[in-house]
Design a protein around this motif. Structure first.
Motif, PDB file in Angstrom:
ATOM      1  N   VAL A 100      11.710 -12.361 -11.325  1.00  0.00           N
ATOM      2  CA  VAL A 100      11.639 -12.263  -9.854  1.00  0.00           C
ATOM      3  C   VAL A 100      10.267 -11.746  -9.413  1.00  0.00           C
ATOM      4  N   TRP A 101       9.759 -10.742 -10.143  1.00  0.00           N
ATOM      5  CA  TRP A 101       8.444 -10.161  -9.822  1.00  0.00           C
ATOM      6  C   TRP A 101       7.465 -10.796 -10.809  1.00  0.00           C
ATOM      7  N   ARG A 102       6.886 -11.937 -10.422  1.00  0.00           N
ATOM      8  CA  ARG A 102       6.119 -12.764 -11.367  1.00  0.00           C
ATOM      9  C   ARG A 102       4.792 -12.166 -11.772  1.00  0.00           C
ATOM     10  N   HIS A 103       4.093 -11.592 -10.802  1.00  0.00           N
ATOM     11  CA  HIS A 103       2.775 -11.008 -11.087  1.00  0.00           C
ATOM     12  C   HIS A 103       2.629  -9.717 -10.315  1.00  0.00           C
ATOM     13  N   ILE A 104       1.914  -8.767 -10.924  1.00  0.00           N
ATOM     14  CA  ILE A 104       1.534  -7.561 -10.194  1.00  0.00           C
ATOM     15  C   ILE A 104       0.115  -7.189 -10.613  1.00  0.00           C
ATOM     16  N   TRP A 105      -0.708  -6.956  -9.621  1.00  0.00           N
ATOM     17  CA  TRP A 105      -2.109  -6.604  -9.855  1.00  0.00           C
ATOM     18  C   TRP A 105      -2.448  -5.366  -9.047  1.00  0.00           C
ATOM     19  N   ARG A 106      -3.183  -4.442  -9.648  1.00  0.00           N
ATOM     20  CA  ARG A 106      -3.716  -3.301  -8.911  1.00  0.00           C
ATOM     21  C   ARG A 106      -4.927  -3.762  -8.117  1.00  0.00           C
ATOM     22  N   VAL A 107      -5.013  -3.370  -6.868  1.00  0.00           N
ATOM     23  CA  VAL A 107      -6.226  -3.593  -6.076  1.00  0.00           C
ATOM     24  C   VAL A 107      -7.203  -2.493  -6.465  1.00  0.00           C
ATOM     25  N   TYR A 143       7.570   4.874   1.597  1.00  0.00           N
ATOM     26  CA  TYR A 143       6.176   5.350   1.637  1.00  0.00           C
ATOM     27  C   TYR A 143       5.187   4.191   1.562  1.00  0.00           C
ATOM     28  N   MET A 144       5.663   2.976   1.830  1.00  0.00           N
ATOM     29  CA  MET A 144       4.795   1.807   1.681  1.00  0.00           C
ATOM     30  C   MET A 144       4.543   1.095   3.000  1.00  0.00           C
ATOM     31  N   ASP A 145       3.350   0.516   3.092  1.00  0.00           N
ATOM     32  CA  ASP A 145       3.090  -0.530   4.085  1.00  0.00           C
ATOM     33  C   ASP A 145       3.105  -1.838   3.296  1.00  0.00           C
ATOM     34  N   THR A 197       0.865  -1.182   0.000  1.00  0.00           N
ATOM     35  CA  THR A 197       0.000   0.000   0.000  1.00  0.00           C
ATOM     36  C   THR A 197       0.896   1.224   0.000  1.00  0.00           C
ATOM     37  N   VAL A 198       0.638   2.121  -0.939  1.00  0.00           N
ATOM     38  CA  VAL A 198       1.480   3.317  -1.068  1.00  0.00           C
ATOM     39  C   VAL A 198       0.786   4.490  -0.374  1.00  0.00           C
ATOM     40  N   ASN A 199       1.555   5.178   0.474  1.00  0.00           N
ATOM     41  CA  ASN A 199       1.045   6.342   1.207  1.00  0.00           C
ATOM     42  C   ASN A 199       1.988   7.522   0.976  1.00  0.00           C
ATOM     43  N   LEU A 206      -7.805   1.357  -5.091  1.00  0.00           N
ATOM     44  CA  LEU A 206      -6.836   1.719  -4.048  1.00  0.00           C
ATOM     45  C   LEU A 206      -5.454   1.918  -4.657  1.00  0.00           C
ATOM     46  N   TYR A 207      -4.596   2.692  -3.979  1.00  0.00           N
ATOM     47  CA  TYR A 207      -3.197   2.813  -4.395  1.00  0.00           C
ATOM     48  C   TYR A 207      -2.449   1.676  -3.709  1.00  0.00           C
ATOM     49  N   GLU A 208      -2.746   0.479  -4.182  1.00  0.00           N
ATOM     50  CA  GLU A 208      -2.275  -0.746  -3.542  1.00  0.00           C
ATOM     51  C   GLU A 208      -2.106  -1.807  -4.623  1.00  0.00           C
ATOM     52  N   ASN A 209      -1.115  -2.673  -4.457  1.00  0.00           N
ATOM     53  CA  ASN A 209      -0.983  -3.797  -5.386  1.00  0.00           C
ATOM     54  C   ASN A 209      -0.851  -5.097  -4.628  1.00  0.00           C
ATOM     55  N   VAL A 210      -1.174  -6.180  -5.328  1.00  0.00           N
ATOM     56  CA  VAL A 210      -0.931  -7.536  -4.854  1.00  0.00           C
ATOM     57  C   VAL A 210       0.021  -8.161  -5.857  1.00  0.00           C
ATOM     58  N   GLU A 216      10.992   5.874 -11.193  1.00  0.00           N
ATOM     59  CA  GLU A 216      12.067   4.963 -10.748  1.00  0.00           C
ATOM     60  C   GLU A 216      11.467   3.620 -10.309  1.00  0.00           C
ATOM     61  N   GLU A 217      10.346   3.685  -9.617  1.00  0.00           N
ATOM     62  CA  GLU A 217       9.674   2.470  -9.150  1.00  0.00           C
ATOM     63  C   GLU A 217       9.232   1.607 -10.349  1.00  0.00           C
ATOM     64  N   LYS A 218       8.679   2.261 -11.357  1.00  0.00           N
ATOM     65  CA  LYS A 218       8.217   1.523 -12.540  1.00  0.00           C
ATOM     66  C   LYS A 218       9.386   0.813 -13.218  1.00  0.00           C
ATOM     67  N   ALA A 219      10.502   1.525 -13.388  1.00  0.00           N
ATOM     68  CA  ALA A 219      11.675   0.921 -14.035  1.00  0.00           C
ATOM     69  C   ALA A 219      12.210  -0.251 -13.209  1.00  0.00           C
ATOM     70  N   TYR A 220      12.267  -0.080 -11.889  1.00  0.00           N
ATOM     71  CA  TYR A 220      12.754  -1.130 -10.979  1.00  0.00           C
ATOM     72  C   TYR A 220      11.833  -2.353 -11.078  1.00  0.00           C
ATOM     73  N   SER A 221      10.521  -2.095 -11.030  1.00  0.00           N
ATOM     74  CA  SER A 221       9.546  -3.186 -11.087  1.00  0.00           C
ATOM     75  C   SER A 221       9.643  -3.935 -12.419  1.00  0.00           C
ATOM     76  N   GLN A 222       9.736  -3.189 -13.516  1.00  0.00           N
ATOM     77  CA  GLN A 222       9.742  -3.840 -14.829  1.00  0.00           C
ATOM     78  C   GLN A 222      11.029  -4.628 -15.059  1.00  0.00           C
ATOM     79  N   PRO A 243      12.023   1.947  -4.766  1.00  0.00           N
ATOM     80  CA  PRO A 243      12.119   3.399  -4.569  1.00  0.00           C
ATOM     81  C   PRO A 243      10.978   3.973  -3.719  1.00  0.00           C
ATOM     82  N   LEU A 244       9.799   3.321  -3.767  1.00  0.00           N
ATOM     83  CA  LEU A 244       8.671   3.794  -2.955  1.00  0.00           C
ATOM     84  C   LEU A 244       8.661   3.180  -1.553  1.00  0.00           C
ATOM     85  N   TYR A 245       9.680   2.360  -1.246  1.00  0.00           N
ATOM     86  CA  TYR A 245       9.681   1.643   0.043  1.00  0.00           C
ATOM     87  C   TYR A 245       9.417   2.551   1.250  1.00  0.00           C
TER      88      TYR A 245
HETATM   89  O1  MUC Z   1       1.863   1.414  -8.065  1.00  0.00           O
HETATM   90  C1  MUC Z   1       2.137   0.601  -7.145  1.00  0.00           C
HETATM   91  O2  MUC Z   1       1.391  -0.319  -6.833  1.00  0.00           O
HETATM   92  C2  MUC Z   1       3.446   0.740  -6.399  1.00  0.00           C
HETATM   93  C3  MUC Z   1       4.610   0.262  -7.154  1.00  0.00           C
HETATM   94  C4  MUC Z   1       4.749  -1.130  -7.484  1.00  0.00           C
HETATM   95  C5  MUC Z   1       5.178  -1.232  -8.752  1.00  0.00           C
HETATM   96  C6  MUC Z   1       5.186   0.030  -9.331  1.00  0.00           C
HETATM   97  O3  MUC Z   1       5.494   0.356 -10.467  1.00  0.00           O
HETATM   98  O4  MUC Z   1       4.742   0.928  -8.407  1.00  0.00           O
END
Ligand code: MUC
Length: 96
Positions: free
Chosen positions: A39-46, A76-78, A8-10, A49-53, A26-32, A72-74
């Protein structure tokens, strides 16, 4: 080892929008990069919410820790982490 990770991003409401945009880029580049490595097999937006699973495939707990601390967003995250085992009823051999 697979891990279910919920993030969860705050971001502070008073954060400079240009700074926020830079950190998000920076977060997008790191994630991609981690997605391309497998390593990061799946990412889904909840929804709504400004949250992912996400599902991470890491060597061990230390590897996952390094990956998450490098977000990079660490600051600001829970984050919550759930280690996963292969389910005996799974028909997907890659689920391990
Ligand atoms: O948007 C988010 O969920 C936070 C974070 C995780 C990957 C990314 O690109 O941003």
């Amino acid at each position: 080892m697979l891990y279910h990770v919920a993030m969860t991003v705050n971001l502070p409401a008073d954060m400079d929008p240009a700074v926020a945009a830079q950190i998000k880029a920076e977060e997008k580049a790191y994630s991609q990069a981690l997605q391309k490595e497998g390593v990061w097999r799946h990412i889904w937006r909840v929804s709504g919410l400004y949250e992912n699973v996400s599902i991470f495939d890491c060597r061990d707990h230390e590897h996952l820790h390094e990956v998450l601390m490098g977000l990079p967003l660490y600051p600001y995250m829970d984050i919550s982490v759930t280690p996963l085992n292969r389910h005996p009823s799974s028909i997907h051999p890659g689920d391990q």
